[in-house]
Motif scaffolding. Structure first.
Motif, PDB file in Angstrom:
ATOM      1  N   LEU A  18      10.241  24.597 -24.655  1.00 45.98           N
ATOM      2  CA  LEU A  18       9.537  22.853 -24.969  1.00 45.98           C
ATOM      3  C   LEU A  18       8.055  23.798 -26.007  1.00 45.98           C
ATOM      4  O   LEU A  18       7.549  22.613 -27.073  1.00 45.98           O
ATOM      5  N   ASN A  19       7.221  24.296 -25.535  1.00 46.18           N
ATOM      6  CA  ASN A  19       5.985  24.447 -25.593  1.00 46.18           C
ATOM      7  C   ASN A  19       6.082  25.244 -27.501  1.00 46.18           C
ATOM      8  O   ASN A  19       5.461  24.315 -28.475  1.00 46.18           O
ATOM      9  N   ASP A  20       7.138  25.550 -27.358  1.00 39.01           N
ATOM     10  CA  ASP A  20       7.152  26.581 -28.656  1.00 39.01           C
ATOM     11  C   ASP A  20       8.295  25.519 -29.464  1.00 39.01           C
ATOM     12  O   ASP A  20       7.463  25.394 -30.802  1.00 39.01           O
ATOM     13  N   PHE A  21       8.955  24.363 -29.002  1.00 35.20           N
ATOM     14  CA  PHE A  21       9.337  23.497 -30.051  1.00 35.20           C
ATOM     15  C   PHE A  21       8.367  22.530 -30.715  1.00 35.20           C
ATOM     16  O   PHE A  21       7.992  22.560 -31.630  1.00 35.20           O
ATOM     17  N   GLU A  22       7.686  22.236 -29.927  1.00 36.95           N
ATOM     18  CA  GLU A  22       6.143  22.325 -30.151  1.00 36.95           C
ATOM     19  C   GLU A  22       5.021  22.626 -31.299  1.00 36.95           C
ATOM     20  O   GLU A  22       4.581  21.671 -31.845  1.00 36.95           O
ATOM     21  N   SER A  23       5.342  23.423 -31.579  1.00 33.02           N
ATOM     22  CA  SER A  23       3.856  24.605 -31.679  1.00 33.02           C
ATOM     23  C   SER A  23       5.101  24.306 -33.462  1.00 33.02           C
ATOM     24  O   SER A  23       4.472  24.405 -34.610  1.00 33.02           O
ATOM     25  N   SER A  24       6.084  24.764 -33.202  1.00 28.59           N
ATOM     26  CA  SER A  24       6.695  24.566 -34.310  1.00 28.59           C
ATOM     27  C   SER A  24       6.866  23.370 -35.006  1.00 28.59           C
ATOM     28  O   SER A  24       6.411  23.337 -36.382  1.00 28.59           O
ATOM     29  N   VAL A  25       7.009  21.896 -34.148  1.00 29.45           N
ATOM     30  CA  VAL A  25       7.628  20.990 -34.893  1.00 29.45           C
ATOM     31  C   VAL A  25       5.590  20.848 -35.237  1.00 29.45           C
ATOM     32  O   VAL A  25       5.830  20.042 -37.144  1.00 29.45           O
ATOM     33  N   SER A  26       4.630  20.964 -35.039  1.00 26.42           N
ATOM     34  CA  SER A  26       2.956  20.783 -35.829  1.00 26.42           C
ATOM     35  C   SER A  26       3.147  21.515 -37.124  1.00 26.42           C
ATOM     36  O   SER A  26       2.212  21.686 -37.958  1.00 26.42           O
ATOM     37  N   SER A  27       3.691  23.025 -36.637  1.00 24.31           N
ATOM     38  CA  SER A  27       3.732  23.322 -38.304  1.00 24.31           C
ATOM     39  C   SER A  27       4.625  22.847 -39.322  1.00 24.31           C
ATOM     40  O   SER A  27       3.659  22.755 -40.185  1.00 24.31           O
ATOM     41  N   VAL A  28       6.322  22.062 -39.183  1.00 33.21           N
ATOM     42  CA  VAL A  28       6.497  21.506 -40.223  1.00 33.21           C
ATOM     43  C   VAL A  28       5.294  20.213 -40.442  1.00 33.21           C
ATOM     44  O   VAL A  28       5.180  20.466 -41.411  1.00 33.21           O
ATOM     45  N   GLN A  29       4.766  20.085 -39.214  1.00 38.83           N
ATOM     46  CA  GLN A  29       3.795  18.633 -39.619  1.00 38.83           C
ATOM     47  C   GLN A  29       3.142  19.161 -40.892  1.00 38.83           C
ATOM     48  O   GLN A  29       2.643  17.668 -41.464  1.00 38.83           O
ATOM     49  N   ASN A  30       2.232  19.946 -40.064  1.00 43.06           N
ATOM     50  CA  ASN A  30       1.063  20.288 -41.520  1.00 43.06           C
ATOM     51  C   ASN A  30       1.739  20.316 -43.309  1.00 43.06           C
ATOM     52  O   ASN A  30       1.143  20.530 -43.315  1.00 43.06           O
ATOM     53  N   VAL A  31       3.121  21.635 -42.636  1.00 42.06           N
ATOM     54  CA  VAL A  31       3.190  21.660 -44.342  1.00 42.06           C
ATOM     55  C   VAL A  31       3.451  20.567 -44.731  1.00 42.06           C
ATOM     56  O   VAL A  31       3.401  20.230 -45.919  1.00 42.06           O
ATOM     57  N   VAL A  32       4.105  19.695 -44.278  1.00 43.82           N
ATOM     58  CA  VAL A  32       4.937  17.841 -44.862  1.00 43.82           C
ATOM     59  C   VAL A  32       3.938  17.861 -45.257  1.00 43.82           C
ATOM     60  O   VAL A  32       3.507  16.923 -46.344  1.00 43.82           O
TER      61      VAL A  32
END
Length: 146
Positions: A18-32
Motif C-alpha cells: 500500500l505504501n508503494d502504491f501510494e508513492s506511485s499514485v503521488s508520482s502519477v499525480q505529479n506528472v499529470v
C-alpha cells in the motif's frame, strides 16, 4: 498510511504494498499536474507530427490504464470489459508508430556507393594487368635503392 489506527483496517502484510502504491499514485499525480499546467496546444506546437502522435497515444494509454485499475478496485473484471479492446487498439497504433520510427532510424541505401562497391568488388584480374601496364609504362626507367 503510517497511522497506527488505520493499520487495523487492513492486514499488516500488505502495508508495504500500500505504501508503494501510494508513492506511485503521488508520482502519477505529479506528472499529470505537470502535463495539465501547460496547455495542450502549446505542447503540440513544439512537436513534430510523429512526436504528437506518441504523446497522444501515451496519454490515452495512461488514462485507459488508470480506468483499468479503477475497475479492478471496484471488483469488476477488466478482461470482460470493453477497456481491454480499447487498450489493444491503442497498442496496435503504438506499434504502428514504432514501425515508422524504426524506418526513420534504419540505414538508407546509397545507390551510387553501392554500385561503386559492386563494380570494384567484381574486378577482373586480366583487366587489372592491362590497366597496370598502361599506367606504369615508365617502370624500367626508375632506379630502386635497396
Amino acid at each position: 498510511m503510517a497511522d497506527k489506527d488505520s493499520s487495523e483496517d487492513y492486514p499488516t502484510e500488505i502495508e508495504e504494498n500500500l505504501n508503494d502504491f501510494e508513492s506511485s499514485v503521488s508520482s502519477v499525480q505529479n506528472v499529470v499536474q505537470t502535463l495539465v499546467s501547460v496547455s495542450r496546444s502549446d505542447r503540440l506546437l513544439k512537436l513534430d507530427p510523429l512526436d504528437q502522435a506518441k504523446l497522444d497515444l501515451m496519454s490515452v494509454y495512461a488514462l485507459n490504464s488508470m480506468f483499468w485499475m479503477y475497475l479492478v478496485t471496484q471488483g469488476v473484471n477488466p478482461k470482460d470489459h470493453g477497456i481491454k479492446q480499447e487498450l489493444e487498439r491503442i497498442r496496435t497504433y503504438m506499434n504502428k508508430v514504432k514501425e515508422i520510427t524504426d524506418k526513420r532510424k534504419a540505414a538508407h541505401l546509397d545507390k551510387d556507393a553501392a554500385s561503386r562497391f559492386v563494380r570494384n568488388a567484381l574486378w577482373d584480374a586480366k583487366d587489372n594487368k592491362r590497366k597496370d601496364t598502361t599506367e606504369h609504362s615508365h617502370r624500367g626507367k626508375h632506379k630502386r635503392f635497396t
